[in-house]
Design a protein around this motif. Structure first.
Motif, PDB file in Angstrom:
ATOM      1  N   ILE A  75      -3.181  21.509 -17.944  1.00  0.00           N
ATOM      2  CA  ILE A  75      -3.092  20.948 -16.451  1.00  0.00           C
ATOM      3  C   ILE A  75      -4.089  19.852 -16.383  1.00  0.00           C
ATOM      4  O   ILE A  75      -3.291  18.729 -15.806  1.00  0.00           O
ATOM      5  CB  ILE A  75      -3.495  22.247 -15.548  1.00  0.00           C
ATOM      6  N   TRP A  76      -5.271  19.787 -16.875  1.00  0.00           N
ATOM      7  CA  TRP A  76      -6.120  18.501 -16.637  1.00  0.00           C
ATOM      8  C   TRP A  76      -5.690  17.485 -17.361  1.00  0.00           C
ATOM      9  O   TRP A  76      -5.775  16.276 -16.743  1.00  0.00           O
ATOM     10  CB  TRP A  76      -7.526  18.929 -16.812  1.00  0.00           C
ATOM     11  N   THR A  77      -4.951  17.674 -18.506  1.00  0.00           N
ATOM     12  CA  THR A  77      -4.440  16.556 -19.513  1.00  0.00           C
ATOM     13  C   THR A  77      -3.324  16.050 -18.692  1.00  0.00           C
ATOM     14  O   THR A  77      -3.118  14.709 -18.487  1.00  0.00           O
ATOM     15  CB  THR A  77      -4.087  17.001 -20.684  1.00  0.00           C
ATOM     16  N   THR A  78      -2.392  16.822 -17.827  1.00  0.00           N
ATOM     17  CA  THR A  78      -0.931  16.408 -17.183  1.00  0.00           C
ATOM     18  C   THR A  78      -1.761  15.557 -16.048  1.00  0.00           C
ATOM     19  O   THR A  78      -1.202  14.425 -15.709  1.00  0.00           O
ATOM     20  CB  THR A  78      -0.359  17.537 -16.651  1.00  0.00           C
ATOM     21  N   ILE A  79      -2.688  15.922 -15.359  1.00  0.00           N
ATOM     22  CA  ILE A  79      -3.245  15.308 -14.139  1.00  0.00           C
ATOM     23  C   ILE A  79      -3.880  13.735 -14.554  1.00  0.00           C
ATOM     24  O   ILE A  79      -3.784  12.848 -13.972  1.00  0.00           O
ATOM     25  CB  ILE A  79      -4.092  16.290 -13.379  1.00  0.00           C
ATOM     26  N   SER A  80      -4.470  13.810 -15.698  1.00  0.00           N
ATOM     27  CA  SER A  80      -5.262  12.768 -15.997  1.00  0.00           C
ATOM     28  C   SER A  80      -4.124  11.645 -16.524  1.00  0.00           C
ATOM     29  O   SER A  80      -4.224  10.374 -16.235  1.00  0.00           O
ATOM     30  CB  SER A  80      -6.052  12.809 -17.338  1.00  0.00           C
ATOM     31  N   TRP A  81      -3.079  12.169 -17.204  1.00  0.00           N
ATOM     32  CA  TRP A  81      -1.912  11.262 -17.664  1.00  0.00           C
ATOM     33  C   TRP A  81      -1.123  10.688 -16.702  1.00  0.00           C
ATOM     34  O   TRP A  81      -0.949   9.633 -16.497  1.00  0.00           O
ATOM     35  CB  TRP A  81      -0.753  12.050 -18.463  1.00  0.00           C
ATOM     36  N   LEU A  82      -0.937  11.464 -15.534  1.00  0.00           N
ATOM     37  CA  LEU A  82      -0.305  10.914 -14.448  1.00  0.00           C
ATOM     38  C   LEU A  82      -1.135   9.986 -13.764  1.00  0.00           C
ATOM     39  O   LEU A  82      -0.797   8.787 -13.029  1.00  0.00           O
ATOM     40  CB  LEU A  82       0.275  12.073 -13.386  1.00  0.00           C
ATOM     41  N   PHE A  83      -2.472  10.072 -13.513  1.00  0.00           N
ATOM     42  CA  PHE A  83      -3.459   9.204 -12.558  1.00  0.00           C
ATOM     43  C   PHE A  83      -3.315   7.982 -13.411  1.00  0.00           C
ATOM     44  O   PHE A  83      -3.380   6.809 -12.988  1.00  0.00           O
ATOM     45  CB  PHE A  83      -4.874   9.869 -12.690  1.00  0.00           C
ATOM     46  N   LEU A  84      -3.685   8.113 -14.828  1.00  0.00           N
ATOM     47  CA  LEU A  84      -3.567   6.630 -15.764  1.00  0.00           C
ATOM     48  C   LEU A  84      -2.397   5.965 -15.599  1.00  0.00           C
ATOM     49  O   LEU A  84      -2.233   4.599 -15.643  1.00  0.00           O
ATOM     50  CB  LEU A  84      -4.181   7.035 -17.151  1.00  0.00           C
ATOM     51  N   SER A  85      -1.122   6.653 -15.679  1.00  0.00           N
ATOM     52  CA  SER A  85       0.060   6.054 -15.407  1.00  0.00           C
ATOM     53  C   SER A  85       0.463   5.247 -14.240  1.00  0.00           C
ATOM     54  O   SER A  85       0.603   4.094 -14.222  1.00  0.00           O
ATOM     55  CB  SER A  85       1.249   6.972 -15.952  1.00  0.00           C
ATOM     56  N   SER A  86      -0.198   5.986 -13.293  1.00  0.00           N
ATOM     57  CA  SER A  86      -0.087   5.132 -11.897  1.00  0.00           C
ATOM     58  C   SER A  86      -0.956   3.956 -11.722  1.00  0.00           C
ATOM     59  O   SER A  86      -0.745   2.979 -11.416  1.00  0.00           O
ATOM     60  CB  SER A  86      -0.447   6.087 -10.689  1.00  0.00           C
ATOM     61  N   VAL A  87      -2.170   4.135 -12.405  1.00  0.00           N
ATOM     62  CA  VAL A  87      -3.016   3.187 -12.285  1.00  0.00           C
ATOM     63  C   VAL A  87      -2.624   2.012 -13.201  1.00  0.00           C
ATOM     64  O   VAL A  87      -2.817   0.642 -12.923  1.00  0.00           O
ATOM     65  CB  VAL A  87      -4.429   3.492 -13.040  1.00  0.00           C
ATOM     66  N   ARG A 147       0.581   1.330 -13.883  1.00  0.00           N
ATOM     67  CA  ARG A 147       1.704   0.607 -13.028  1.00  0.00           C
ATOM     68  C   ARG A 147       1.058  -0.284 -11.881  1.00  0.00           C
ATOM     69  O   ARG A 147       1.621  -1.440 -11.562  1.00  0.00           O
ATOM     70  CB  ARG A 147       2.525   1.757 -12.734  1.00  0.00           C
ATOM     71  N   SER A 148       0.215   0.332 -11.274  1.00  0.00           N
ATOM     72  CA  SER A 148      -0.176  -0.669 -10.130  1.00  0.00           C
ATOM     73  C   SER A 148      -0.943  -1.898 -10.598  1.00  0.00           C
ATOM     74  O   SER A 148      -1.275  -2.761  -9.573  1.00  0.00           O
ATOM     75  CB  SER A 148      -0.953   0.197  -9.109  1.00  0.00           C
ATOM     76  N   GLY A 149      -1.309  -1.751 -11.841  1.00  0.00           N
ATOM     77  CA  GLY A 149      -2.412  -2.980 -12.279  1.00  0.00           C
ATOM     78  C   GLY A 149      -1.499  -4.167 -12.935  1.00  0.00           C
ATOM     79  O   GLY A 149      -1.936  -4.999 -13.529  1.00  0.00           O
ATOM     80  N   LYS A 150      -0.018  -4.294 -12.566  1.00  0.00           N
ATOM     81  CA  LYS A 150       0.700  -5.306 -13.081  1.00  0.00           C
ATOM     82  C   LYS A 150       0.335  -6.526 -12.562  1.00  0.00           C
ATOM     83  O   LYS A 150       0.117  -6.599 -11.149  1.00  0.00           O
ATOM     84  CB  LYS A 150       2.088  -5.158 -13.141  1.00  0.00           C
ATOM     85  N   THR A 151       0.452  -7.859 -13.176  1.00  0.00           N
ATOM     86  CA  THR A 151       0.001  -9.189 -12.366  1.00  0.00           C
ATOM     87  C   THR A 151       1.303  -9.722 -11.824  1.00  0.00           C
ATOM     88  O   THR A 151       2.441  -9.080 -11.829  1.00  0.00           O
ATOM     89  CB  THR A 151      -0.270 -10.218 -13.677  1.00  0.00           C
ATOM     90  N   GLU A 152       0.986 -10.580 -10.819  1.00  0.00           N
ATOM     91  CA  GLU A 152       2.166 -11.110 -10.273  1.00  0.00           C
ATOM     92  C   GLU A 152       2.933 -12.067 -11.072  1.00  0.00           C
ATOM     93  O   GLU A 152       4.279 -12.124 -10.771  1.00  0.00           O
ATOM     94  CB  GLU A 152       1.544 -12.314  -9.206  1.00  0.00           C
ATOM     95  N   SER A 153       2.616 -12.435 -12.184  1.00  0.00           N
ATOM     96  CA  SER A 153       3.457 -13.340 -13.009  1.00  0.00           C
ATOM     97  C   SER A 153       4.570 -12.198 -13.639  1.00  0.00           C
ATOM     98  O   SER A 153       5.874 -12.631 -13.846  1.00  0.00           O
ATOM     99  CB  SER A 153       2.655 -14.046 -14.082  1.00  0.00           C
ATOM    100  N   GLU A 154       4.123 -11.279 -14.287  1.00  0.00           N
ATOM    101  CA  GLU A 154       4.766 -10.006 -14.656  1.00  0.00           C
ATOM    102  C   GLU A 154       5.885  -9.536 -13.905  1.00  0.00           C
ATOM    103  O   GLU A 154       7.117  -9.232 -14.069  1.00  0.00           O
ATOM    104  CB  GLU A 154       4.126  -8.847 -15.070  1.00  0.00           C
ATOM    105  N   ARG A 155       5.496  -9.541 -12.293  1.00  0.00           N
ATOM    106  CA  ARG A 155       6.485  -8.952 -11.206  1.00  0.00           C
ATOM    107  C   ARG A 155       7.616 -10.216 -11.175  1.00  0.00           C
ATOM    108  O   ARG A 155       8.570  -9.981 -11.101  1.00  0.00           O
ATOM    109  CB  ARG A 155       5.839  -8.830 -10.263  1.00  0.00           C
TER     110      ARG A 155
END
Length: 387
Positions: free
Chosen positions: A265-277, A279-287
């Motif tokens: 459970i904690w591994t899944t929560i950590s995985w989802l949190f890191l994936s969201s971080v 994804r939100s950390g993409k640069t403007e050039s990549e977008r």
């Protein structure tokens, strides 16, 4: 013109029919599952499944090791004993022994002493004698130090003991019965005494409150003869320790599963949190690059749709253009005829008429119609005649 358009349309229909041949349809049907298997979404699913399975196996191994460590630290040994080597000389026979980390805090123990005494006349004449047992938190600095004088004393107990009485007749009959065993050495004329010294003793938390040594002494007016002396500690399990010791397999399955489930459970929560971080950390050039790629794909799709729609709508547009050109041609011819009548009227009234005016207008308008038709047909320079 209509015949040429029908010919082009027929050619395109033949090409579409050739593309939709049975062989191509069968090939597409056979290749469809392969495309699904090797698609990007399928590859992502494979990678995710492999990571999930490997993580589950690793966490299962960690859970097993964690339960094993917890069991060793939480459930002490059910029992252990220490041999006491008695010292004879001045005073009562006595001896010491060291205790390691077998004892646990807040765990009830039953402490007993096992003596093997020969049935000698002195031992039988001693009658009742006392057994003295003391537990210390640290090893005694001097072996001759009395237990009561020690400042590191944790527990102390004195209990009486005596050899079993037997009348001379019973004793003689017993010896005659066991004479073959005595002669062969399988038995000897001795008696084993098991004396309980402490019942349900618990030690407080902290390593300073756990015994690390013991001192045992036999107190008797007569000089005692002893074959061997042992001190035994027997744990009296209660609560969870009793369950974990008596139901080992079930406890292992339950606690390991609980630890593994919490870890997953904690591994899944950590995985989802890191994936969201991430994804939100993409640069403007990549977008911007992603937007450009999406725009190119959209333009390509629109061009393909226009090319497919142009084939079906081309015939209707050409027909509409031909009708419009026919209408404009008729109006131009009518104006030219009107101008010709006006010239003849001017000759009768004395006005001069310029020869070839109607013909030049007709030829000019015909050339304009021909140019427009060539543009409509995509650069076709065939002639055009007016009936």
């Amino acid at each position: 013109m209509n015949a040429r358009m029908r010919k082009k349309k027929g050619t395109m229909d033949d090409e579409s029919e050739s593309d939709a041949s049975p062989i191509s349809i069968v090939a597409n049907l056979l290749a469809a599952p392969l495309r699904v298997v090797v698609s990007k979404q399928a590859q992502k699913a494979y990678i995710g499944t492999a990571l999930f399975a490997s993580t589950s196996i690793v966490l299962l191994c960690i859970s097993t090791i964690a339960y094993w460590i917890f069991y060793i630290n939480f459930v002490p040994q059910i029992g252990f004993e220490r041999v006491v080597h008695l010292q004879f000389g001045n005073g009562y026979p006595w001896g010491t022994a060291l205790l390691e980390s077998e004892l646990a805090s807040l765990q009830p123990y039953d402490v007993s002493v096992t003596l093997q005494l020969p049935r000698t006349p002195s031992n039988l004449a001693a009658g009742n004698f006392m057994l003295d047992l003391a537990l210390f938190s640290q090893p005694t600095s001097s072996a001759a130090t009395s237990a009561n004088a020690s400042t590191a004393l944790i527990s102390h107990s004195r209990r009486p003991a005596i050899l079993t009485y037997a009348s001379p007749l019973v004793d003689t009959a017993n010896r005659i019965t066991r004479m073959p065993l005595y002669v062969t050495g399988w038995q000897r004329e001795a008696e084993t005494l098991d004396v309980t010294m402490m019942e349900g003793i618990e030690f407080a938390k902290g390593w300073r409150n756990l015994p690390r040594s013991l001192r045992f002494e036999i107190q008797s007016e007569e000089r005692m003869q002893v074959y061997s002396a042992k001190v035994r500690f027997a744990a009296r399990f209660t609560g969870m320790r009793w369950v974990m010791y008596n139901w080992r397999i079930l406890s292992f399955l339950v606690f390991s599963s609980m630890f593994w489930g919490v870890s997953m459970i904690w591994t899944t929560i950590s995985w989802l949190f890191l994936s969201s971080v991430f994804r939100s950390g993409k640069t403007e050039s990549e977008r911007d690059i992603e937007k450009e790629d999406q725009g190119d794909k959209q333009i390509k799709t629109e061009s393909d749709e226009e090319s497919s729609d142009g084939v079906s709508a081309g015939g209707e547009e050409i027909k509409k253009e031909e009708v419009g050109e026919s209408t404009r041609l008729a109006s131009i011819l009518g104006e030219a005829d009107d101008e010709g009548d006006g010239g003849r009227q001017s000759r009768t009234t004395g006005a001069r008429h310029r020869p070839g005016a109607g013909t030049s207008q007709r030829s000019g308008s015909s050339w304009g119609v021909q140019r427009r038709r060539s543009r409509v047909l995509g650069g076709d320079d065939d002639g055009f005649s007016v009936d």
